[in-house]
Motif scaffolding. Sequence first.
Motif, PDB file in Angstrom:
ATOM      1  N   LYS A  35       0.711  -1.275  -0.126  1.00 26.09           N
ATOM      2  CA  LYS A  35       0.293  -0.027  -0.268  1.00 26.09           C
ATOM      3  C   LYS A  35       1.333   1.494   0.040  1.00 26.09           C
ATOM      4  O   LYS A  35       2.260   1.314   0.458  1.00 26.09           O
ATOM      5  CB  LYS A  35      -0.801  -0.278   1.649  1.00 26.09           C
ATOM      6  CG  LYS A  35      -1.875  -1.193   1.497  1.00 26.09           C
ATOM      7  CD  LYS A  35      -3.233  -0.723   2.731  1.00 26.09           C
ATOM      8  CE  LYS A  35      -3.749  -1.737   3.096  1.00 26.09           C
ATOM      9  NZ  LYS A  35      -4.463  -1.633   4.012  1.00 26.09           N
ATOM     10  N   PRO A  36       0.447   2.346  -0.576  1.00 27.59           N
ATOM     11  CA  PRO A  36       1.036   3.981  -0.097  1.00 27.59           C
ATOM     12  C   PRO A  36       0.555   4.228   1.150  1.00 27.59           C
ATOM     13  O   PRO A  36       0.007   3.568   2.090  1.00 27.59           O
ATOM     14  CB  PRO A  36       0.825   4.473  -1.168  1.00 27.59           C
ATOM     15  CG  PRO A  36      -0.788   4.082  -1.606  1.00 27.59           C
ATOM     16  CD  PRO A  36      -1.127   2.250  -1.418  1.00 27.59           C
ATOM     17  N   ILE A  40      -1.916   3.035   4.350  1.00 27.72           N
ATOM     18  CA  ILE A  40      -1.748   1.781   5.522  1.00 27.72           C
ATOM     19  C   ILE A  40      -1.774   2.597   6.449  1.00 27.72           C
ATOM     20  O   ILE A  40      -2.437   2.561   7.874  1.00 27.72           O
ATOM     21  CB  ILE A  40       0.093   2.032   5.237  1.00 27.72           C
ATOM     22  CG1 ILE A  40       0.547   1.378   4.482  1.00 27.72           C
ATOM     23  CG2 ILE A  40       0.547   1.411   6.322  1.00 27.72           C
ATOM     24  CD1 ILE A  40       1.961   0.994   4.253  1.00 27.72           C
ATOM     25  N   ILE A  41      -1.819   4.553   6.855  1.00 22.20           N
ATOM     26  CA  ILE A  41      -2.737   5.012   7.858  1.00 22.20           C
ATOM     27  C   ILE A  41      -4.367   5.593   7.919  1.00 22.20           C
ATOM     28  O   ILE A  41      -4.582   4.655   9.124  1.00 22.20           O
ATOM     29  CB  ILE A  41      -2.185   6.471   7.986  1.00 22.20           C
ATOM     30  CG1 ILE A  41      -0.383   6.403   7.861  1.00 22.20           C
ATOM     31  CG2 ILE A  41      -2.072   7.753   9.028  1.00 22.20           C
ATOM     32  CD1 ILE A  41       0.421   7.641   7.645  1.00 22.20           C
ATOM     33  N   PRO A  48      -5.085  -4.346   0.384  1.00 26.49           N
ATOM     34  CA  PRO A  48      -5.027  -3.036  -0.929  1.00 26.49           C
ATOM     35  C   PRO A  48      -5.238  -2.843  -1.547  1.00 26.49           C
ATOM     36  O   PRO A  48      -5.548  -3.826  -2.930  1.00 26.49           O
ATOM     37  CB  PRO A  48      -3.193  -4.100  -1.082  1.00 26.49           C
ATOM     38  CG  PRO A  48      -3.010  -5.080  -1.037  1.00 26.49           C
ATOM     39  CD  PRO A  48      -3.649  -4.577   0.060  1.00 26.49           C
ATOM     40  N   SER A  49      -5.282  -1.748  -3.066  1.00 29.49           N
ATOM     41  CA  SER A  49      -6.583  -1.636  -3.881  1.00 29.49           C
ATOM     42  C   SER A  49      -5.987  -2.133  -5.494  1.00 29.49           C
ATOM     43  O   SER A  49      -6.398  -2.800  -5.661  1.00 29.49           O
ATOM     44  CB  SER A  49      -6.571   0.008  -3.833  1.00 29.49           C
ATOM     45  OG  SER A  49      -5.768   0.503  -4.220  1.00 29.49           O
ATOM     46  N   ASP A  54       5.298  -1.074  -6.329  1.00 30.98           N
ATOM     47  CA  ASP A  54       6.990  -0.297  -6.383  1.00 30.98           C
ATOM     48  C   ASP A  54       7.298   0.060  -4.711  1.00 30.98           C
ATOM     49  O   ASP A  54       8.355   0.841  -4.564  1.00 30.98           O
ATOM     50  CB  ASP A  54       5.560   0.961  -6.342  1.00 30.98           C
ATOM     51  CG  ASP A  54       5.094   1.501  -7.965  1.00 30.98           C
ATOM     52  OD1 ASP A  54       5.766   0.531  -8.346  1.00 30.98           O
ATOM     53  OD2 ASP A  54       4.634   2.101  -8.719  1.00 30.98           O
ATOM     54  N   ASN A  55       6.568   0.049  -3.590  1.00 34.90           N
ATOM     55  CA  ASN A  55       7.220  -0.244  -2.449  1.00 34.90           C
ATOM     56  C   ASN A  55       8.609  -0.831  -2.646  1.00 34.90           C
ATOM     57  O   ASN A  55       9.197  -0.601  -2.220  1.00 34.90           O
ATOM     58  CB  ASN A  55       6.341  -0.971  -1.451  1.00 34.90           C
ATOM     59  CG  ASN A  55       5.135   0.636  -1.048  1.00 34.90           C
ATOM     60  OD1 ASN A  55       5.252   1.688  -1.847  1.00 34.90           O
ATOM     61  ND2 ASN A  55       4.374   0.704   0.138  1.00 34.90           N
TER      62      ASN A  55
END
Length: 275
Positions: A35-36, A40-41, A48-49, A54-55
């Motif tokens: 997740k971005p 996450i927050i 996750p969508s 990328d992370n």
Amino acid sequence: MKSRHLSTSIGFLLAAVGALLFIAPLWIMFMNSFKPLNAIIADPLGLPSAWKFDNYTAAWKVLNIPHVVKNTAILALGAVCGILLLSTMTAYWSERHPTIYSRIFGNLIMLSVLIPFVTIMLPLVRVMKFLHLNNTLFGAVLTYWGIGFAFAYFLIRSGVKTLPYELEEAAQVDGCGRIYIFFRIAFPLLAPTAFSVFIMDMFWVWNDFMIPLVLLNNETHSTVQLAVNRLFGMYNSRWDVALPALSMSMLPIIVVFVLLQRRIVGGVMAGAVKG
């Protein structure tokens, strides 16, 4: 019959709950690693969508994963191999020379387990600075030798008690020396217990944070745990980089545990129950 079935069901239920409690944090960490940061927050328990890597790419570059994993592997292998060799030789000597001095020595080793690490942190730093071993992997390895020695000695000494002394006597009659007997006869027979010590200490050193934090204060010798810790500051917490980094660092050790769990449990039983 019904009571036995009920006890079996309760035991299975408790085991399932324990497994769930163990797996749930790992699943949450793995799920959030895709997740971005804002997701996450906002919803740490949601899926996750989109499952994007990328992370993981960012974590690989920001933390320099190959470098920190290499440092962690060197530290873990050096520490565990030293602990295993020293504890095995000491346990073998103390059991084969049962004098009042060896008993006192063994009791002192066991009492050292009761010393908390926080009480020796400052003296440890001063000693390592005096020996010019602070900020070196070798200094951290020596520290692990001293801290992990007592527990390994306890397990392996129980395994030494089960060794048949007749094999060593036969080897002595054939003219074999003590060193040959230890490495060619005693040590192979201690393989199950030694393997368990190796794996458990490997998990400990690989995931340890306190000793590297105290002794390794530069990025050159940074371990995985130190590198992840640097992502969290007073005003910023980079969970989107830390979680994939932790997932990548945990993967090798989890795979090893899953593949070798039977040998680990068998070695613990051989060292603790038979002794």
